[in-house]
Design a protein around this motif. Sequence first.
Motif, PDB file in Angstrom:
ATOM      1  N   ALA A 167      35.181  37.558  45.198  1.00  0.00           N
ATOM      2  CA  ALA A 167      35.508  36.813  43.979  1.00  0.00           C
ATOM      3  C   ALA A 167      35.680  35.322  44.274  1.00  0.00           C
ATOM      4  CB  ALA A 167      36.774  37.377  43.342  1.00  0.00           C
ATOM      5  N   VAL A 168      36.352  34.987  45.383  1.00  0.00           N
ATOM      6  CA  VAL A 168      36.532  33.584  45.758  1.00  0.00           C
ATOM      7  C   VAL A 168      35.182  32.922  46.006  1.00  0.00           C
ATOM      8  CG1 VAL A 168      37.400  32.046  47.565  1.00  0.00           C
ATOM      9  CG2 VAL A 168      38.863  33.861  46.660  1.00  0.00           C
ATOM     10  N   LEU A 169      34.300  33.629  46.738  1.00  0.00           N
ATOM     11  CA  LEU A 169      32.982  33.074  47.040  1.00  0.00           C
ATOM     12  C   LEU A 169      32.153  32.885  45.770  1.00  0.00           C
ATOM     13  CD1 LEU A 169      32.104  35.100  50.279  1.00  0.00           C
ATOM     14  CD2 LEU A 169      32.849  32.714  50.111  1.00  0.00           C
ATOM     15  N   LEU A 170      32.217  33.849  44.858  1.00  0.00           N
ATOM     16  CA  LEU A 170      31.465  33.728  43.614  1.00  0.00           C
ATOM     17  C   LEU A 170      32.024  32.621  42.718  1.00  0.00           C
ATOM     18  CD1 LEU A 170      30.855  37.508  42.855  1.00  0.00           C
ATOM     19  CD2 LEU A 170      29.086  35.788  43.294  1.00  0.00           C
ATOM     20  N   ASP A 171      33.366  32.477  42.679  1.00  0.00           N
ATOM     21  CA  ASP A 171      33.970  31.388  41.914  1.00  0.00           C
ATOM     22  C   ASP A 171      33.467  30.036  42.419  1.00  0.00           C
ATOM     23  OD1 ASP A 171      35.518  32.255  39.792  1.00  0.00           O
ATOM     24  OD2 ASP A 171      37.278  32.657  41.030  1.00  0.00           O
ATOM     25  N   LEU A 172      33.402  29.905  43.745  1.00  0.00           N
ATOM     26  CA  LEU A 172      32.934  28.645  44.332  1.00  0.00           C
ATOM     27  C   LEU A 172      31.450  28.422  44.064  1.00  0.00           C
ATOM     28  CD1 LEU A 172      34.759  28.694  47.802  1.00  0.00           C
ATOM     29  CD2 LEU A 172      35.031  26.962  46.019  1.00  0.00           C
TER      30      LEU A 172
ATOM     31  N   CYS B  50      40.372  45.049  29.194  1.00  0.00           N
ATOM     32  CA  CYS B  50      41.395  44.070  29.599  1.00  0.00           C
ATOM     33  C   CYS B  50      40.837  43.089  30.621  1.00  0.00           C
ATOM     34  CB  CYS B  50      42.609  44.793  30.191  1.00  0.00           C
ATOM     35  SG  CYS B  50      43.647  45.650  28.984  1.00  0.00           S
ATOM     36  N   PHE B  51      40.092  43.605  31.587  1.00  0.00           N
ATOM     37  CA  PHE B  51      39.555  42.736  32.631  1.00  0.00           C
ATOM     38  C   PHE B  51      38.579  41.725  32.044  1.00  0.00           C
ATOM     39  CE2 PHE B  51      36.802  41.255  35.903  1.00  0.00           C
ATOM     40  CZ  PHE B  51      37.609  41.139  37.025  1.00  0.00           C
ATOM     41  N   TYR B  52      37.625  42.197  31.257  1.00  0.00           N
ATOM     42  CA  TYR B  52      36.621  41.296  30.693  1.00  0.00           C
ATOM     43  C   TYR B  52      37.267  40.234  29.809  1.00  0.00           C
ATOM     44  CZ  TYR B  52      32.677  44.135  32.311  1.00  0.00           C
ATOM     45  OH  TYR B  52      31.756  44.788  33.080  1.00  0.00           O
ATOM     46  N   TRP B  53      38.284  40.634  29.054  1.00  0.00           N
ATOM     47  CA  TRP B  53      38.943  39.668  28.188  1.00  0.00           C
ATOM     48  C   TRP B  53      39.682  38.617  29.011  1.00  0.00           C
ATOM     49  CZ3 TRP B  53      43.538  37.482  26.734  1.00  0.00           C
ATOM     50  CH2 TRP B  53      43.559  36.856  25.476  1.00  0.00           C
ATOM     51  N   ALA B  54      40.428  39.056  30.030  1.00  0.00           N
ATOM     52  CA  ALA B  54      41.213  38.120  30.851  1.00  0.00           C
ATOM     53  C   ALA B  54      40.322  37.170  31.638  1.00  0.00           C
ATOM     54  CB  ALA B  54      42.125  38.895  31.796  1.00  0.00           C
ATOM     55  N   VAL B  55      39.213  37.700  32.170  1.00  0.00           N
ATOM     56  CA  VAL B  55      38.357  36.879  33.021  1.00  0.00           C
ATOM     57  C   VAL B  55      37.591  35.838  32.197  1.00  0.00           C
ATOM     58  CG1 VAL B  55      36.125  38.108  33.027  1.00  0.00           C
ATOM     59  CG2 VAL B  55      37.027  37.136  35.151  1.00  0.00           C
TER      60      VAL B  55
ATOM     61  N   LEU C  16      37.853  34.040  38.175  1.00  0.00           N
ATOM     62  CA  LEU C  16      37.603  35.411  38.610  1.00  0.00           C
ATOM     63  C   LEU C  16      38.541  35.821  39.732  1.00  0.00           C
ATOM     64  CD1 LEU C  16      35.833  37.970  38.524  1.00  0.00           C
ATOM     65  CD2 LEU C  16      34.259  36.817  40.097  1.00  0.00           C
ATOM     66  N   ALA C  17      38.745  34.931  40.714  1.00  0.00           N
ATOM     67  CA  ALA C  17      39.588  35.267  41.862  1.00  0.00           C
ATOM     68  C   ALA C  17      41.034  35.507  41.444  1.00  0.00           C
ATOM     69  CB  ALA C  17      39.522  34.155  42.912  1.00  0.00           C
ATOM     70  N   ASP C  18      41.543  34.757  40.446  1.00  0.00           N
ATOM     71  CA  ASP C  18      42.914  34.956  39.987  1.00  0.00           C
ATOM     72  C   ASP C  18      43.084  36.338  39.358  1.00  0.00           C
ATOM     73  OD1 ASP C  18      43.113  32.303  40.739  1.00  0.00           O
ATOM     74  OD2 ASP C  18      44.407  31.777  39.064  1.00  0.00           O
ATOM     75  N   VAL C  19      42.140  36.699  38.493  1.00  0.00           N
ATOM     76  CA  VAL C  19      42.221  38.008  37.838  1.00  0.00           C
ATOM     77  C   VAL C  19      42.084  39.125  38.871  1.00  0.00           C
ATOM     78  CG1 VAL C  19      41.212  39.519  36.088  1.00  0.00           C
ATOM     79  CG2 VAL C  19      41.312  37.064  35.691  1.00  0.00           C
ATOM     80  N   MET C  20      41.160  38.961  39.819  1.00  0.00           N
ATOM     81  CA  MET C  20      40.988  39.972  40.863  1.00  0.00           C
ATOM     82  C   MET C  20      42.253  40.115  41.696  1.00  0.00           C
ATOM     83  SD  MET C  20      38.037  41.377  40.549  1.00  0.00           S
ATOM     84  CE  MET C  20      38.029  42.254  42.107  1.00  0.00           C
ATOM     85  N   THR C  21      42.919  38.986  41.988  1.00  0.00           N
ATOM     86  CA  THR C  21      44.155  39.048  42.780  1.00  0.00           C
ATOM     87  C   THR C  21      45.244  39.793  42.027  1.00  0.00           C
ATOM     88  OG1 THR C  21      43.604  36.944  43.854  1.00  0.00           O
ATOM     89  CG2 THR C  21      45.883  37.679  44.003  1.00  0.00           C
TER      90      THR C  21
END
Length: 301
Positions: free
Chosen positions: A251-256, A89-94, A99-104
């Motif tokens: 996740a936020v840092l990696l997204d950026l 589920c995680f891999y599909w959603a992301v 990434l930060a939205d899914v992690m949240t």
Amino acid sequence: MTAITTATDSRLGILLMLGGMTFFTLNDALGKWLVAEYPVAMLLAVRSLFGMAVLLPMILREGVRTVFAVKRLPVHLVRVVLVTVDIACFYWAVGYLPLADVMTIYMSAPLIVTALSVLFLGETVGWRRWVAVLVGFAGVVVVLNPTGGFDLVPSLVALLGATIFASGLIFTRLLREAGTLPLVTYQTLGGLALGGAALPFSWTAPGVLDFLLLGLLGVTALAGHAMINRSLQLSPAAVVVPFQYVSILWAVLLDLAVWGTEPSLRMGIGGVLIIGSGLFIFHREQRLKRGSAAGAASDHV
């Protein structure tokens, strides 16, 4: 002596949860990168294959019979299915959302654990913690943004994954008497079996770099699972689970840094509500525990 040991175990459990979630965030970022080119089933199968390569020497050293001859095998198998479906589920959603939205969204898992602990662990949850759970789920609604433009299916898949993830944590707690190696081995084999079953229909030959990244996906996942499993064995779920929130920062840092995606206002507001609720639950659990310990000590005076 028991109180000292328990406090030490709790601190170690917290450190292991922080380390495990850091590895998981790296794994999630790798998964987001790779799922753009390869199907989810392939990610599951190949990462599990590399994980088993790392585990095999440990299994042989411990003894195959010792690792696989576990008590309550049906409970182990249910946990394996939960963990594997959660990863899928995680891999599909992301693949569709930042990434930060899914992690949240996934950070609602501690709130779900609090609710499920009443049913599965026999824990008592007072009205203050129930209010905190409701506030946290309001934060999830804000992140999902149901009245605005949002991608419905990936968001709901992420929420489903968070619920399955929370259920997996409960089952890990139920199996706390089992060793870390059997837990990790069973869930790695589960990912290999379920991902491998779909592999003939989804195989895409990777390049050398991607093959190495797929291997790293397996190693980081294995390290994260091992640390989190050990954390839940050492400490109650209500104590260590809130420390998963460190993954939102990563996740936020990696997204950026990797995708140039800035966190949205709704993600920030929802994240504050979710994290605040989880931290309140953690604080409440600790306060009640101290009160119980003080009452028990007074009984022996």
